[in-house]
Design a protein around this motif. Structure first.
Motif, short mmCIF file in Angstrom:
data_model
loop_
_atom_site.label_atom_id
_atom_site.label_comp_id
_atom_site.label_asym_id
_atom_site.label_seq_id
_atom_site.Cartn_x
_atom_site.Cartn_y
_atom_site.Cartn_z
N TYR A 40 47.55 51.79 23.24
CA TYR A 40 46.42 51.30 24.04
C TYR A 40 46.66 49.86 24.50
CZ TYR A 40 43.81 55.50 23.15
OH TYR A 40 43.41 56.81 23.13
N ARG A 44 47.42 48.29 28.66
CA ARG A 44 46.55 47.30 29.31
C ARG A 44 47.26 46.56 30.43
NH1 ARG A 44 41.83 45.80 26.69
NH2 ARG A 44 41.37 44.59 28.57
N ASP A 51 47.26 44.10 34.78
CA ASP A 51 45.98 44.56 34.22
C ASP A 51 45.76 46.04 34.53
OD1 ASP A 51 45.05 44.75 36.87
OD2 ASP A 51 44.50 42.62 36.85
N MET A 52 44.70 46.60 33.93
CA MET A 52 44.42 48.04 34.06
C MET A 52 44.14 48.43 35.50
SD MET A 52 41.85 48.55 30.92
CE MET A 52 41.83 50.32 30.82
N GLU A 53 43.54 47.52 36.25
CA GLU A 53 43.20 47.83 37.63
C GLU A 53 44.48 48.08 38.44
OE1 GLU A 53 40.66 44.84 39.33
OE2 GLU A 53 40.85 45.69 41.33
N ALA A 56 46.06 51.40 37.24
CA ALA A 56 45.31 52.55 37.78
C ALA A 56 45.57 52.70 39.27
CB ALA A 56 43.82 52.37 37.49
N GLY A 57 45.71 51.58 39.98
CA GLY A 57 46.00 51.64 41.41
C GLY A 57 47.36 52.28 41.67
N ASP A 60 46.95 55.95 41.22
CA ASP A 60 46.28 56.54 42.39
C ASP A 60 47.31 56.80 43.49
OD1 ASP A 60 43.76 56.52 41.28
OD2 ASP A 60 43.14 54.64 42.21
N ASP A 61 48.21 55.84 43.67
CA ASP A 61 49.24 55.99 44.70
C ASP A 61 50.18 57.16 44.42
OD1 ASP A 61 49.00 54.42 46.91
OD2 ASP A 61 49.72 52.61 45.89
N TYR A 63 49.25 60.01 43.67
CA TYR A 63 48.35 61.16 43.80
C TYR A 63 47.64 61.48 42.48
CZ TYR A 63 49.75 61.96 48.58
OH TYR A 63 49.93 61.82 49.90
N GLY A 64 47.14 60.43 41.86
CA GLY A 64 46.34 60.64 40.66
C GLY A 64 47.13 61.09 39.45
N ALA A 65 48.40 60.64 39.35
CA ALA A 65 49.16 60.91 38.12
C ALA A 65 48.41 60.27 36.96
CB ALA A 65 50.56 60.31 38.23
N ARG A 66 48.52 60.87 35.79
CA ARG A 66 47.86 60.29 34.62
C ARG A 66 48.91 59.95 33.58
NH1 ARG A 66 43.04 64.64 33.97
NH2 ARG A 66 44.83 65.97 33.67
N GLU A 128 41.57 45.77 22.17
CA GLU A 128 41.90 47.14 21.72
C GLU A 128 41.66 47.31 20.22
OE1 GLU A 128 42.09 49.59 23.61
OE2 GLU A 128 42.22 48.43 25.45
N ASN A 131 38.11 48.16 20.10
CA ASN A 131 37.92 49.55 20.52
C ASN A 131 38.31 50.52 19.42
OD1 ASN A 131 36.91 48.93 23.03
ND2 ASN A 131 38.91 49.06 24.06
N ARG B 355 43.34 55.57 48.75
CA ARG B 355 44.00 55.83 47.46
C ARG B 355 43.20 56.82 46.61
NH1 ARG B 355 45.39 50.21 46.05
NH2 ARG B 355 43.96 50.45 44.30
N LYS B 358 43.86 60.25 47.74
CA LYS B 358 45.13 60.76 47.22
C LYS B 358 44.93 61.31 45.81
CE LYS B 358 49.19 58.43 48.61
NZ LYS B 358 50.05 57.23 48.52
N THR B 359 44.17 60.57 45.00
CA THR B 359 43.91 61.02 43.63
C THR B 359 43.14 62.35 43.64
OG1 THR B 359 43.98 58.82 42.71
CG2 THR B 359 42.67 60.42 41.50
#
Lengths: 423, 426
Positions: A40, A44, A51-53, A56-57, A60-61, A63-66, A128, A131, B355, B358-359
């Motif tokens: 965790y 971060r 950072d997380m933002e 996460a961006g 998103d690029d 295609y929402g890979a996790r 963390e 958390n 974006r 895309k997600t």
């Protein structure tokens, strides 16, 4: 690469890819909380994406890979790292290389964390750690899983196995930037690392991408393989008991047995079919006899831990039925040990296992988990082989597994206004 | 005869048709899969409380759909269909939601045999007044377990704060009194009225042969069907919540909250898919994991990874919700509403919105990895009049302006209610 193993399962039936990177470490009082918090903290921020933002961006690029932290416990081994799943580029506009992008980001998360003065960032570690303390406190929310946690904690008190997966609040409190940074460096230098991939890509290309992503891995020490075994501390013949009161509308009875005395290295297929026959399926003794026929439980299920050689039962009951339910559950296990199993029960148990194992082949997370376990064990059957073996397990093998069980612990979660007692 | 439909963007194929008796059948084969999944859905759930048949208005008591689901597994000789399916190697289960009752199984062989059994026991009930009595304590305990579950308590707390009379606000299983009052005669009437082929949809996916499945349906189900019963809506809800705040203290590790607001009602067809995608994208823009607000709240220690948002369109009404563990629910809500108002006034950031799309695109592809998910959505689409495999085409049409409009209309201080679970002193 030294101490890094790759398992690649090529499968073109999926529209997604699955990639995991897992470090194997010792599970115990010293390490559990650090194992639970480290992925965790690493997620971060990295030196490039602080950072997380921004992380996460980047996802998103793709295609929402996790890419999610994963902490698992296998006997006395902790398996910690990241699991990723992402759409296959073939189904996306412009056919982007999602696997390449995910592998690179995974390497970055693991090996180039955001740091300050050569240490993991203090604000990330502190946040963390808090958390983790919240997660440990929240273990109480789900009464059924909390009851099972109390069983293993009591049954294996003082043993590494009995330490909860997330560690204890007291151990989490002790985590500092210095101790966690030192532990992180220790792991990167010497922990075995398992990489798993499943998807449409050729294994050679996966190997090249993983080699590239993990190239900064600082292997400065001997690879240390953590160990797990089936040794037990609870003395033979002793049954530990615990009753705890709580704000609940239903009682939760949990029982634990040692299984491995007669089978030091349990045959996995026999153990799985035994469990399905005892309390792991809708044709099991616990479901059909204890729940349906006798109406003693609202649910009654068994699971086995093949790493430790243990059997656990968890049941939801009326508050005044603890004694009766305990006796009846034990009686069903005795019946199995005497070979009392009708043909339809045997067939139902075999088929439940065959179906569950075959299902794994159609689900990437299931395949990932299966092959991680196989790698940790050092060898083992492939899912197709396990399914074939399970369909041949005999009544005698099931009886032998049941006969090897020795009751070691009983816990009861109740609302009655009694004083909790522990023996 | 089933019609073959190809979806080249998804690489999926489906065989779709309505049989003579009204059953809506979809077979979506997945080449290379070892497993098959059969999903038989009845267009009847916990929120269908009032309906019309032959011009007469009839009640479906609270919890009746769920009770009937339990009793449907009983066979003539008292045998349990779930156990018979298990002996054939099929892993069966069922659930009741506010607008659907579904019976499903997966198997690694023996699909045709198990499917015949499934169609038979769902269309021909065999329970007795005695066995209905025996079921009562089991369902009562199920309700009790839900009462011990803080997430359930919080969720129903929010629904009761939002809705005045939509049946969604009640637990699908009913309550202890409604279970006690249930009788076999009522259940038989409901079965006769709702469990008819014209009110059902069957989806088979994974390893499956469309022609064989169609033959089995024709053999095993009644040739003709009574018409679909007409569910009567309980009447429109007033705008705004019924109450703005509700709370309960429970044995939990950390306090948590769920806030929400009613959105559009009566959504059907393609419009419902577009509205859901719009809602999801709008919520992600305000408080999704890649939003600036999420990062700020997380950095300030106000939220943790339990924080999230959702949109639900069910039983004729729809609502948005967001929440998680926090020590200061009021403050988190204020910050979310403030950010929503900002974006509603200024519009969404264009690059960020692209974006998020895309997600959403990747999410639609990812969802095809689960047979359960495919089957559920194809069946729900058959009832609500949309084609789940057309989702990407609808996604193309959603704009940033749609999302701005959604935020301006629905995620506002006036429309929100909050349900909190507080910690108990131990």
């Amino acid at each position: 690469m030294r101490g890094v193993w790759l398992t690649a399962v090529r499968a073109e039936r999926f529209k997604t890819g699955c990639l995991s990177v897992t470090a194997l470490a010792e599970h115990g009082k010293r390490t559990a909380a650090m194992n639970a918090v480290l992925p965790y903290v690493l997620r971060r921020g990295t030196s490039r994406l602080p950072d997380m933002e921004s992380i996460a961006g980047a996802l998103d690029d793709m295609y929402g890979a996790r890419i999610e932290p994963a902490i698992r416990k296998r006997g006395e081994i902790a398996a910690l790292g990241f699991c990723a799943d992402f759409p296959d580029g073939a189904f996306l506009p412009g056919r982007p290389d999602t696997l390449g992008a995910v592998a690179a980001l995974m390497g970055e998360l693991l090996l180039s964390p955001a740091t300050k003065g050569g240490r993991l960032r203090g604000d990330y570690v502190e946040s963390e750690r808090r958390n983790l303390l919240d997660d440990i406190a929240a273990e109480i929310n789900d009464k059924r899983s909390y009851a099972s946690l109390r069983l293993t904690g009591t049954m294996f008190r003082g043993e590494r196995y009995g330490v909860p997966k997330l560690g204890t609040a007291a151990d989490a409190e002790k985590i500092s930037v210095a101790t966690l940074t030192k532990y992180y460096k220790e792991l990167m230098a010497s922990a075995p690392i398992e990489v798993f991939y499943c998807g449409a890509e050729a294994p050679e290309r996966v190997a090249a991408l993983v080699r590239e992503a993990l190239s900064p891995l600082p292997r400065s020490a001997q690879i240390r393989m953590p160990v797990t075994g089936n040794a037990w501390v609870v003395p033979e013949g002793q049954v530990r008991r615990l009753t705890e009161t709580m704000d609940v509308t239903q009682g939760r009875l949990c029982m634990g047995w040692r299984l491995s005395e007669a089978v030091p290295d349990p045959d996995r297929a026999a153990l799985a079919v035994f469990n399905a026959a005892f309390g792991g399926s809708v044709t099991s003794k616990l479901f059909t006899r204890v729940r349906e026929e006798l109406g003693l439980c609202y649910y009654a299920e068994s699971v086995t831990d093949r790493w430790k050689g243990a059997l656990f039962v968890s049941a939801g009951i009326d508050f005044d039925m603890a004694g009766t339910a305990e006796r009846e559950i034990a009686a069903q296990l005795d019946a199995l040990a005497r070979g009392e199993l009708e043909d339809w029960e045997l067939e139902g148990a075999r088929r439940a296992v065959v179906n569950a194992v075959t299902s794994v082949l159609d689900e990437q997370p299931g395949l990932e988990e299966y092959y991680l376990d196989r790698s940790i064990a050092g060898a083992g059957l492939r899912p197709e082989e396990l399914a074939a073996r399970a369909s041949l397990v005999t009544r005698e093998e099931i009886a032998a597994a049941a006969a090897s069980a020795r009751l070691r612990c009983v816990t009861f979660l109740t609302a009655e206004d009694e004083n909790a007692d522990e023996t | 005869m089933l019609t073959k439909r190809d979806y080249p963007r998804l690489g999926e194929t489906a065989y779709v048709g309505e049989l003579e008796n009204g059953l809506r059948l979809t077979v979506a084969p997945k080449p290379g899969y070892r497993k098959s999944l059969a999903f038989l859905a009845v267009n009847y759930g916990g929120a269908d409380r009032l309906y019309e048949r032959d011009g007469e208005r009839l009640q479906s008591p609270a919890g009746a759909a769920h009770f009937l689901e339990h009793k449907t597994f009983e066979l003539e000789d008292g045998q349990d269909a779930m156990s018979l399916l298990a002996q054939r190697g099929a892993n069966a289960n069922a659930f009741t939601s506010p607008d659907m009752t579904a019976f499903h199984f997966d198997c690694a062989g023996g699909l045709e045999d198990s499917l015949r059994l499934l169609l038979r026991f769902v269309s021909a009930p065999s329970f007795t007044p005695e066995s209905v009595e025996r079921e009562k304590p089991i369902i009562t305990q199920e309700i009790r377990m839900s009462e011990d579950d803080p997430e359930d308590v919080m969720y129903y707390g929010l629904l009761k704060a939002l809705y005045e009379h939509a049946p969604l606000r009640e637990n699908v299983a009913g309550d202890v009194e409604s279970v006690e009052a249930m009788d076999a005669e009522t259940l038989y009437r409901l079965h006769r009225d709702f469990y008819v082929p014209a009110n059902m949809a069957l989806v088979v996916t994974g390893r499956a042969d469309p022609a064989r499945i169609e033959d089995i349906c024709l053999e095993a189900l009644p040739r003709s069907s009574r018409p679909r019963p007409l569910t009567v809506s309980p009447g429109p809800e007033k705008p705004g919540p019924v109450s703005v705040r509700t709370e309960r203290a429970m044995d939990v590790g950390a306090p948590m909250f769920l806030a929400g607001a009613k959105t559009k009602s009566g959504l059907l067809g393609r419009e419902s898919v577009k509205f859901e995608l719009t809602a999801t994208l709008a919520l992600s823009a305000v408080l999704g994991t890649s939003s600036p607000l999420y990062r700020r709240l997380y950095d300030e220690g106000l939220i943790n990874e339990t924080f999230g948002c959702a949109f639900e369109n069910v039983a004729g009404v729809s609502h948005l919700s967001f929440g998680g563990e926090t020590r200061n629910a009021e403050h988190v809500c204020l910050r979310v509403l403030e950010e929503a108002a900002n974006q509603a006034a200024r519009g969404l950031d264009g690059a960020f919105f692209e974006r998020q799309k895309k997600t959403a695109y990747g999410g639609a592809i990812r969802a095809l990895g689960s047979l359960e998910n495919i089957a559920y959505n194809l069946a729900a689409g058959a009832f609500a009049g949309y084609d789940y495999f057309e989702t990407l085409g609808v996604l193309d049409t959603v704009t940033a302006e749609d999302c701005r409009g959604f935020l301006a209309s629905y995620l506002t201080a006036r429309s929100c209610a909050v349900s909190e679970i507080l910690t108990k002193e131990r």
